[in-house]
Design a protein around this motif. Structure first.
Motif, PDB file in Angstrom:
ATOM      1  N   ILE A   1       0.842  -1.203   0.000  1.00  0.00           N
ATOM      2  CA  ILE A   1       0.000   0.000   0.000  1.00  0.00           C
ATOM      3  C   ILE A   1       0.876   1.252   0.000  1.00  0.00           C
ATOM      4  O   ILE A   1       1.916   1.313   0.650  1.00  0.00           O
TER       5      ILE A   1
ATOM      6  N   GLY B   1      -5.671 -10.170   0.223  1.00  0.00           N
ATOM      7  CA  GLY B   1      -4.434  -9.764  -0.480  1.00  0.00           C
ATOM      8  C   GLY B   1      -3.347  -9.401   0.521  1.00  0.00           C
ATOM      9  O   GLY B   1      -3.144  -8.245   0.860  1.00  0.00           O
TER      10      GLY B   1
ATOM     11  N   SER C   1       0.873  -4.699   4.771  1.00  0.00           N
ATOM     12  CA  SER C   1      -0.329  -3.977   5.232  1.00  0.00           C
ATOM     13  C   SER C   1      -0.955  -4.634   6.458  1.00  0.00           C
ATOM     14  O   SER C   1      -1.503  -3.938   7.318  1.00  0.00           O
TER      15      SER C   1
ATOM     16  N   GLU D   1      -4.111 -14.966   1.129  1.00  0.00           N
ATOM     17  CA  GLU D   1      -3.155 -14.861   0.015  1.00  0.00           C
ATOM     18  C   GLU D   1      -3.092 -16.202  -0.712  1.00  0.00           C
ATOM     19  O   GLU D   1      -3.189 -17.256  -0.083  1.00  0.00           O
TER      20      GLU D   1
ATOM     21  N   ALA E   1      -9.026 -16.373  -2.707  1.00  0.00           N
ATOM     22  CA  ALA E   1      -9.919 -15.597  -1.839  1.00  0.00           C
ATOM     23  C   ALA E   1     -11.385 -15.939  -2.073  1.00  0.00           C
ATOM     24  O   ALA E   1     -12.173 -15.957  -1.131  1.00  0.00           O
TER      25      ALA E   1
ATOM     26  N   ASP F   1      -7.526  -5.722  -1.160  1.00  0.00           N
ATOM     27  CA  ASP F   1      -6.365  -5.255  -1.921  1.00  0.00           C
ATOM     28  C   ASP F   1      -5.789  -6.443  -2.693  1.00  0.00           C
ATOM     29  O   ASP F   1      -4.654  -6.854  -2.479  1.00  0.00           O
TER      30      ASP F   1
HETATM   31  N1  SAM Z   1      -2.048  -5.658   0.867  1.00  0.00           N
HETATM   32  C1  SAM Z   1      -0.683  -5.910   0.496  1.00  0.00           C
HETATM   33  C2  SAM Z   1       0.204  -4.860   1.133  1.00  0.00           C
HETATM   34  O1  SAM Z   1      -0.086  -3.668   0.960  1.00  0.00           O
HETATM   35  O2  SAM Z   1       1.191  -5.238   1.782  1.00  0.00           O
HETATM   36  C3  SAM Z   1      -0.501  -5.878  -1.005  1.00  0.00           C
HETATM   37  C4  SAM Z   1      -1.395  -6.843  -1.717  1.00  0.00           C
HETATM   38  S1  SAM Z   1      -1.003  -7.005  -3.428  1.00  0.00           S
HETATM   39  C5  SAM Z   1      -1.556  -5.491  -4.092  1.00  0.00           C
HETATM   40  C6  SAM Z   1      -2.258  -8.095  -3.945  1.00  0.00           C
HETATM   41  C7  SAM Z   1      -2.055  -9.524  -3.473  1.00  0.00           C
HETATM   42  O3  SAM Z   1      -3.274 -10.230  -3.680  1.00  0.00           O
HETATM   43  C8  SAM Z   1      -0.980 -10.270  -4.248  1.00  0.00           C
HETATM   44  O4  SAM Z   1       0.022 -10.749  -3.382  1.00  0.00           O
HETATM   45  C9  SAM Z   1      -1.736 -11.411  -4.936  1.00  0.00           C
HETATM   46  O5  SAM Z   1      -1.000 -12.607  -4.987  1.00  0.00           O
HETATM   47  C10 SAM Z   1      -2.959 -11.546  -4.037  1.00  0.00           C
HETATM   48  N2  SAM Z   1      -4.124 -12.115  -4.733  1.00  0.00           N
HETATM   49  C11 SAM Z   1      -4.590 -11.786  -5.969  1.00  0.00           C
HETATM   50  N3  SAM Z   1      -5.673 -12.503  -6.264  1.00  0.00           N
HETATM   51  C12 SAM Z   1      -5.904 -13.298  -5.192  1.00  0.00           C
HETATM   52  C13 SAM Z   1      -6.882 -14.281  -4.914  1.00  0.00           C
HETATM   53  N4  SAM Z   1      -7.853 -14.583  -5.790  1.00  0.00           N
HETATM   54  N5  SAM Z   1      -6.836 -14.918  -3.728  1.00  0.00           N
HETATM   55  C14 SAM Z   1      -5.866 -14.609  -2.818  1.00  0.00           C
HETATM   56  N6  SAM Z   1      -4.913 -13.694  -3.041  1.00  0.00           N
HETATM   57  C15 SAM Z   1      -4.923 -13.049  -4.208  1.00  0.00           C
END
Ligand code: SAM
Length: 217
Positions: A37, A61, A67, A85, A114, A131
């Protein structure tokens, strides 16, 4: 970035930062090209946590846990966080980071897609932070509504897609059209849902903040 570069740079220059381990982790993640973020979003989350005082946070996410650790650092000591995740490498990095921060007892990482993990959740949450995959936000929505408490906050990151969201679908590159349409649908649902009051903020790449006010919203 939705606002002008100079405006954002100025606002960010006023952000006091989180110091210590969190800043180190943020630097490491950015160096490894792992999305975390943005400063503007950190500042907003910090404000929402201070004003709303959540006890049970759900995050969709995790990435490498920045985050989740950030929210844990600013929430009260008895706040519990569940974060989801599906990327194996990131899951193992996040677990290491939760251990490094001594936060394993406060943060539970659920592994998997998710869409499926959300279906299996019981319990309820007073702050939910989305996210993850932008094209899946409409799919997450009914699932998170099942576990969002009345009075609870739903915060969704990256909703304005660098400003592209306002363009007609024909002005959007063909490969981005599905995400564009889904995000528009998501924003419409959030802003017209009878139980939610939603504000769309041009913070970072766009953040929505919705409060579940019940049927009289
Ligand atoms: N919130 C985190 C942070 O700020 O530290 C950043 C998250 S990053 C923008 C998005 C994450 O969502 C990625 O690591 C991706 O692998 C995960 N993601 C995407 N689609 C997903 C799903 N369907 N189920 C679980 N995780 C998912």
């Amino acid at each position: 970035m939705i606002t002008g570069e100079r405006v954002s740079a100025y606002i960010n220059s006023l952000y006091p930062g989180s110091g210590g381990f969190l800043e180190k982790l943020e630097e490491e993640a950015r160096a490894a090209h792992v999305p975390v973020i943005r400063r503007e979003t950190q500042s907003l989350l910090r404000f929402l946590i201070a004003s709303h005082r959540p006890r049970n946070i759900l995050e969709v996410g995790t990435a490498v846990g920045f985050s989740a650790l950030f929210m844990s650092a600013y929430a009260s000591g008895d706040c519990r966080i569940v974060t989801i995740e599906n990327n194996d490498r990131r899951i193992s990095e996040a677990r290491k980071n939760f251990a490094r921060a001594g936060a394993e007892d406060r943060i539970t990482l659920l592994e998997g897609d998710a869409m499926e993990v959300l279906e299996s959740l019981d319990g309820s949450y007073d702050l939910i932070f989305i996210d993850a995959a932008k094209g899946q936000y409409p799919g997450y929505f009914p699932r998170v509504m099942k576990v969002l408490e009345e009075g609870g906050l739903l915060v969704s990151d990256n909703v304005l897609q660098g400003g592209e969201i306002m363009e007609s679908r024909f002005a959007v590159e063909r490969r981005n059209r599905t995400i564009h349409a889904r995000m528009r649908e998501y924003l419409y649902v959030l802003t017209h849902h009878e139980e939610l009051t939603t504000s769309i903020l041009p913070v970072g790449d766009g953040v929505t903040v919705s409060v579940r006010t019940g049927k009289n919203a």
